[in-house]
Design an enzyme around this catalytic site. Structure first.
Site, PDB file in Angstrom:
ATOM      1  N   ASP A  28       0.820  -1.201   0.000  1.00  0.00           N
ATOM      2  CA  ASP A  28       0.000   0.000   0.000  1.00  0.00           C
ATOM      3  C   ASP A  28       0.860   1.259   0.000  1.00  0.00           C
ATOM      4  O   ASP A  28       0.480   2.258  -0.603  1.00  0.00           O
ATOM      5  CB  ASP A  28      -0.937   0.003   1.215  1.00  0.00           C
ATOM      6  CG  ASP A  28      -2.144  -0.882   0.975  1.00  0.00           C
ATOM      7  OD1 ASP A  28      -2.728  -0.792  -0.119  1.00  0.00           O
ATOM      8  OD2 ASP A  28      -2.488  -1.690   1.854  1.00  0.00           O
ATOM      9  N   CYS A  37       6.302  -5.981   5.900  1.00  0.00           N
ATOM     10  CA  CYS A  37       5.527  -7.180   5.597  1.00  0.00           C
ATOM     11  C   CYS A  37       4.868  -7.092   4.224  1.00  0.00           C
ATOM     12  O   CYS A  37       4.067  -7.944   3.858  1.00  0.00           O
ATOM     13  CB  CYS A  37       4.501  -7.450   6.691  1.00  0.00           C
ATOM     14  SG  CYS A  37       3.395  -6.057   6.966  1.00  0.00           S
TER      15      CYS A  37
HETATM   16  C1  PEP Z   1       0.831  -4.020   2.557  1.00  0.00           C
HETATM   17  O1  PEP Z   1       0.042  -3.121   2.252  1.00  0.00           O
HETATM   18  O2  PEP Z   1       2.026  -4.028   2.223  1.00  0.00           O
HETATM   19  C2  PEP Z   1       0.364  -5.159   3.358  1.00  0.00           C
HETATM   20  C3  PEP Z   1       1.205  -6.060   3.812  1.00  0.00           C
HETATM   21  O3  PEP Z   1      -0.968  -5.260   3.587  1.00  0.00           O
HETATM   22  P1  PEP Z   1      -2.023  -5.842   2.503  1.00  0.00           P
HETATM   23  O4  PEP Z   1      -1.241  -6.377   1.336  1.00  0.00           O
HETATM   24  O5  PEP Z   1      -2.798  -6.880   3.213  1.00  0.00           O
HETATM   25  O6  PEP Z   1      -2.797  -4.616   2.172  1.00  0.00           O
HETATM   26 MG    MG Z   2      -1.866  -3.006   3.240  1.00  0.00          MG
END
Ligand code: PEP
Ligand code: MG
Length: 569
Positions: free
Chosen positions: A455, A502
């Site tokens: 994001d 992450c």
């Molecule tokens: C991200 O945004 O990098 C993340 C780990 O969350 P998601 O992919 O679940 O939005």
């Molecule tokens: Mg995210």
């Protein structure tokens, strides 16, 4: 041979299973052969839609309140109104159109009438007509929730797009590879495929229309290549490549118990796994995960008719904690919205769901949902090393409000004499540039940061992470992104805290030198990426990595950073 986005490594050879698309698009233009039959289909669809809405309304009465349920009364009245039936029927008769076309034209007409009204309240009623229209069209298409039922053994799934609900329905044991027309490297499909170690290629134009059930396919998820009905020679080559890939994976198994430390011993980091359920812990451990850096809890809430209760969640979190033993498990609170919806919550449709009522915003609006999750996490915290992480934090008041809800949940448990870890660590995801820029104002209230690069890149560069047409613009190496990352890491270190990542960027070995050089402390990724990233880190020289990061941060363009990295390698 077709080339697309290499979304999940590995090579598969197998038969296509094409997921059917809603057929109403075709029926919008096709002429009707039997007009009486179309009127009958219209009546049937109206009845079906009414009974569906009645079901949803009853659930809303049970779980939400009378105000929410009243919306459904309005929808039922639209469907019961004779005018809709009369207008659609006369279109079928006058234009010889199929019921789909008649419904679409009639409902579009009503919507534009309401859209033009001055009165704000009446204007908003257009939304109700749109809702009813899409339900009616779906009822006419005969589309049911599960497109994956009937999937053959060892198949290669082909689809225009896979929704999170499709993937939850899918029997993953049967799937050898995935190919879709839509989606980018950080889309749900890509993330799911990587965590299941299923090769995947996304962004292959028209594949769902051109491939047929039973076609033989080669999918090279490492190179992003798909070959439909290959020749003998191609089959031989790719079978060889497939075996070599498996062999290289086996060789890397030797790294499982070794630490992620640079070759000069200058920097040791932690490698963790991203999971969507407690069951995913097993593959993480198989590849040497030192913890769970992201438990995406939203999957517990999806593909069901009602919210999971506190007990069910507690058991799921406890299972993950027990599976990981003394290793930490970062449980992210509900991140619904964006591409993941919960039909039973009746969230209003949004023009830009990724910029809308998502994640922590939604949880703070629905305190009972949030509280039950927090209580479940706290109760489970007695069974391992749980950490809590809030997603999509943009403002300090959101973090304060989330922590306040956590303290209230703690107070409730205290008064009920229910045990939990009173010193549970709390962190936030840094995935909105605003939070990265003012990270120093968040740091005192958290124990750690975790960078959600999926994001963060999307919001920093204004590039839709799901849109395969924009994949060339989606640049994790853009210096603006790198500076945000560096700033967050530095802020956390100055406060004696740590920063992980992450997002998918953490699991791509090509970014490891830069991230190590910038001081990232923890890398969390799909299980299948752990060993490749570890291998890269173990080959790095820390001083060189730091120098590389310093140089990259001085550059002005992603392309320059890419060149710099190429030179480094
Ligand atoms: C991200 O945004 O990098 C993340 C780990 O969350 P998601 O992919 O679940 O939005
Ligand atoms: Mg995210």
């Amino acid at each position: 041979m077709k080339t697309g986005i290499a979304a999940s490594r590995g090579i598969a050879i197998g038969r296509a299973y094409v997921l059917a698309e809603t057929n109403y698009l075709e029926n919008l233009t096709a002429k009707a052969e039997n007009l009486q039959q179309e009127i009958f289909r219209l009546d049937e669809a109206i009845h079906k839609a009414i009974s569906e809405i009645q079901g949803v309304k009853e659930k809303a009465l049970r779980e939400l309140n009378a105000k929410h349920a009243a919306i459904f009364d309005a929808h039922i009245s639209i469907l019961q109104d004779e005018t809709l039936h009369k207008d659609a029927k006369s279109l079928i008769l006058s234009d010889c159109s199929k019921a789909e076309c008649a419904v679409k034209k009639t409902m579009d007409g009503y919507c534009s009438l309401f859209d033009q009204m001055e009165d704000e309240y009446l204007k908003e009623r257009a939304g109700d007509f749109r809702d009813v229209s899409s339900r009616l069209l779906r009822c006419l298409s005969g589309e049911e929730g599960d497109r994956c039922a009937g999937m053959a053994e060892d198949c290669i799934v082909i689809a225009r797009d896979l929704t999170p609900s499709d993937t939850a329905h899918m029997d993953k044991e049967k799937v050898k590879a995935i190919v879709t027309e839509l989606g980018g490297r950080t889309s749900h499909t890509a993330i799911m495929a990587r965590s299941l170690e299923i090769p995947a290629v996304l962004g292959i134009k028209d594949i769902a229309q051109t491939a047929k059930n039973g076609d033989l396919l080669i999918v090279d998820g490492t190179a992003g290549i798909v070959i439909v009905n290959p020749g003998e020679e191609q089959l031989r080559t790719y079978e060889q490549k497939r075996l070599e890939y498996i062999e290289s994976q086996n060789v890397m198994q030797q790294l499982v118990d070794l630490p992620a430390v640079t070759k000069d011993g200058g920097r040791r980091v932690e490698l963790a796994v991203n999971i969507g359920s407690a069951e995913d812990c097993a593959s993480g451990l198989r590849y040497g995960a030192e913890g769970v850096g992201l438990f995406r809890t939203e999957f517990l809430y999806m593909n069901r008719a009602t919210l999971p209760d506190e007990e069910e969640q507690y058991l799921a979190y406890r299972k993950a904690l027990e599976a990981m033993g003394s290793r930490a498990v970062i449980i992210r609170t509900l991140d619904i919205g964006g591409d993941k919806s919960l039909p039973y919550l009746q969230i209003e449709p949004e023009m830009n769901p990724f910029l809308g009522m998502r994640a922590i915003r939604l949880c703070l609006q629905h305190p009972h949902i949030f509280k039950s999750q927090l209580r479940a996490i706290l109760r489970a915290s007695c069974y391992g090393k749980a950490r809590i992480m809030y997603p999509m934090i943009a403002a300090k008041w959101e973090l304060k409000a989330a922590n306040q809800a956590l303290f209230e949940a703690m107070a409730e448990l205290d008064s009920q004499g229910i045990p939990y870890n009173k010193h549970i660590e709390k962190g936030i995801m840094i995935e909105i540039p605003a939070a990265a820029i003012v990270a120093e104002h968040f740091v005192e209230d958290v124990d750690f940061f975790s960078i959600g690069s999926n994001d963060l890149v999307q919001y920093t560069l204004a590039v839709d992470r799901l849109n395969e047409k924009m994949s060339d613009f989606y640049k994790p190496l853009h210096p603006a992104v790198l500076r945000l990352i560096k700033h967050v890491i530095d802020v956390s270190h100055r406060a004696g805290k740590w920063t992980g990542m992450c997002g998918e960027m953490a699991g791509e070995e090509k970014y490891a030198p830069l991230l190590i050089g910038m001081g990232l402390d923890e890398f969390s990724m799909s299980a299948s990426s752990l060993l490749t990233v570890k291998k890269t880190i173990r080959n790095l020289d820390y001083a060189q990595a730091k120098q590389l990061a310093r140089e990259a941060l001085e550059l002005g363009e992603a392309a320059q950073v890419t060149e710099l990295l190429k030179g480094y390698y």
